[in-house]
Write an enzyme that holds these catalytic residues in place. Structure first.
Site, PDB file in Angstrom:
ATOM      1  CG  ASP A   3      -0.394  -0.411   2.643  1.00  0.00           C
ATOM      2  OD1 ASP A   3       1.251  -0.168   2.462  1.00  0.00           O
ATOM      3  OD2 ASP A   3      -0.736  -0.573   3.540  1.00  0.00           O
ATOM      4  CG  HIS A  19      -5.638  -1.680   8.769  1.00  0.00           C
ATOM      5  ND1 HIS A  19      -5.521  -0.422   9.312  1.00  0.00           N
ATOM      6  CD2 HIS A  19      -4.478  -1.950   9.042  1.00  0.00           C
ATOM      7  CE1 HIS A  19      -4.467  -0.089   9.486  1.00  0.00           C
ATOM      8  NE2 HIS A  19      -3.647  -1.047   9.295  1.00  0.00           N
TER       9      HIS A  19
HETATM   10  C1  GLP Z   1      -0.012   0.248   8.357  1.00  0.00           C
HETATM   11  C2  GLP Z   1      -0.092  -0.521   7.225  1.00  0.00           C
HETATM   12  C3  GLP Z   1      -0.018  -2.003   7.689  1.00  0.00           C
HETATM   13  C4  GLP Z   1       0.767  -2.148   8.713  1.00  0.00           C
HETATM   14  C5  GLP Z   1       0.016  -1.590   9.767  1.00  0.00           C
HETATM   15  C6  GLP Z   1       0.848  -1.893  11.312  1.00  0.00           C
HETATM   16  O1  GLP Z   1      -1.388   0.714   8.627  1.00  0.00           O
HETATM   17  N1  GLP Z   1      -0.857  -0.054   6.282  1.00  0.00           N
HETATM   18  O2  GLP Z   1       0.050  -2.796   6.479  1.00  0.00           O
HETATM   19  O3  GLP Z   1       0.378  -3.634   9.080  1.00  0.00           O
HETATM   20  O4  GLP Z   1       0.327  -0.219   9.721  1.00  0.00           O
HETATM   21  O5  GLP Z   1       1.821  -1.306  11.432  1.00  0.00           O
HETATM   22  P1  GLP Z   1       2.972  -1.374  12.569  1.00  0.00           P
HETATM   23  O6  GLP Z   1       3.580  -2.795  12.218  1.00  0.00           O
HETATM   24  O7  GLP Z   1       3.667  -0.314  12.812  1.00  0.00           O
HETATM   25  O8  GLP Z   1       2.087  -1.978  13.865  1.00  0.00           O
END
Ligand code: GLP
Length: 249
Positions: free
Chosen positions: A72, A142
């Site tokens: 994304d 999500h």
């Molecule tokens: C964002 C990304 C996701 C990711 C999420 C969690 O929202 N779009 O793909 O999984 O962050 O991030 P983190 O690993 O920093 O908790």
């Protein structure tokens, strides 16, 4: 596949996770010639990406052994703009930037235009389709930026980011406000990968992990739809797994 015990769940110490993810990558590389690897951003994958960069720099893994893409991108953030997802990947793992320079890394378009999204999907198909997709999970369940409430049969789309997603992204953009929209893989995009490895670490992810694995499959938790994937692996640390029933552990 609604049988929740059928999902392969491993609980590892956070220190062991990068090696487990690198092993997943190596397994895909040994099974397929120049497979397309779908990387994910976020703190969850930072140590893995650093480990991958070290493995490539030391000659332990040839960078040209794979093609790459990611899940994304924020609207208005091309790969060279700080704050964007491709920029984050290139910073965490510079060999991915080298792949991009050689047209072997397909960045998700940062414009909310159907034509650009369609071209990206065609490019991924021409690269052989995603062989191994790494995925994180948001506190609200999500995956990528496929937010709760968006129908589960949706592929690449323009996402309006939820309040919790923007709150989590706020420090990344401060003092500016986080973007309101992103271009993202959907659940259907992720389900099309041959192998999916979802990671979650830390207690803040425990409710989302429980909703993903224990509650009925529903758009309220997009990650729950990944249970339908025949080759899904879920890699958790003890804290992220803390709300799961015993049969998972
Ligand atoms: C964002 C990304 C996701 C990711 C999420 C969690 O929202 N779009 O793909 O999984 O962050 O991030 P983190 O690993 O920093 O908790």
């Amino acid at each position: 596949m609604n049988d929740r015990r059928a999902v392969a769940v491993s609980v590892v110490s956070p220190g062991d996770a990068p090696a487990a993810l690198l092993a997943e990558l190596r397994e895909t590389l040994s099974a397929e010639r120049r497979p397309l690897i779908g990387f994910a951003t976020g703190r969850t994958f930072a140590n893995f990406l650093a480990g991958l960069a070290r493995a490539i720099a030391s000659g332990g893994l040839p960078v040209d052994a794979f093609l790459a893409t990611h899940l994304d991108e924020y609207e208005g953030f091309p790969p060279d703009r700080r704050g964007g997802m491709a920029h984050e990947l290139f910073t965490a793992c510079p060999p991915l930037a080298a792949l991009h320079a050689r047209s072997a890394f397909a960045p998700v378009p940062c414009v909310a235009e159907a034509a650009a999204i369609g071209l990206h999907e065609q490019r991924l198909a021409a690269m052989g389709g995603v062989a191994l997709q790494f995925v994180g999970i948001g506190r609200n369940g999500h995956v990528a930026f496929h937010e709760p409430g968006v129908p589960l049969d949706v592929g690449f789309h323009v996402a309006t980011l939820s309040a919790t997603t923007r709150d989590d992204a706020r420090p990344r953009f401060a003092p500016a406000e986080p973007p309101a929209r992103a271009i993202t893989s959907g659940v259907a995009t992720i389900l099309a990968a041959s192998r999916v490895v979802l990671c979650a670490f830390g207690a803040a992810k425990a409710p989302a992990v429980r909703a993903m694995l224990v509650e009925p499959i529903a758009a309220a938790c997009p990650a729950s739809a990944l249970r339908a994937h025949p080759r899904l692996r879920v890699l958790l640390d003890r804290d992220a797994a803390s709300l799961l029933p015993k049969e998972f552990l």
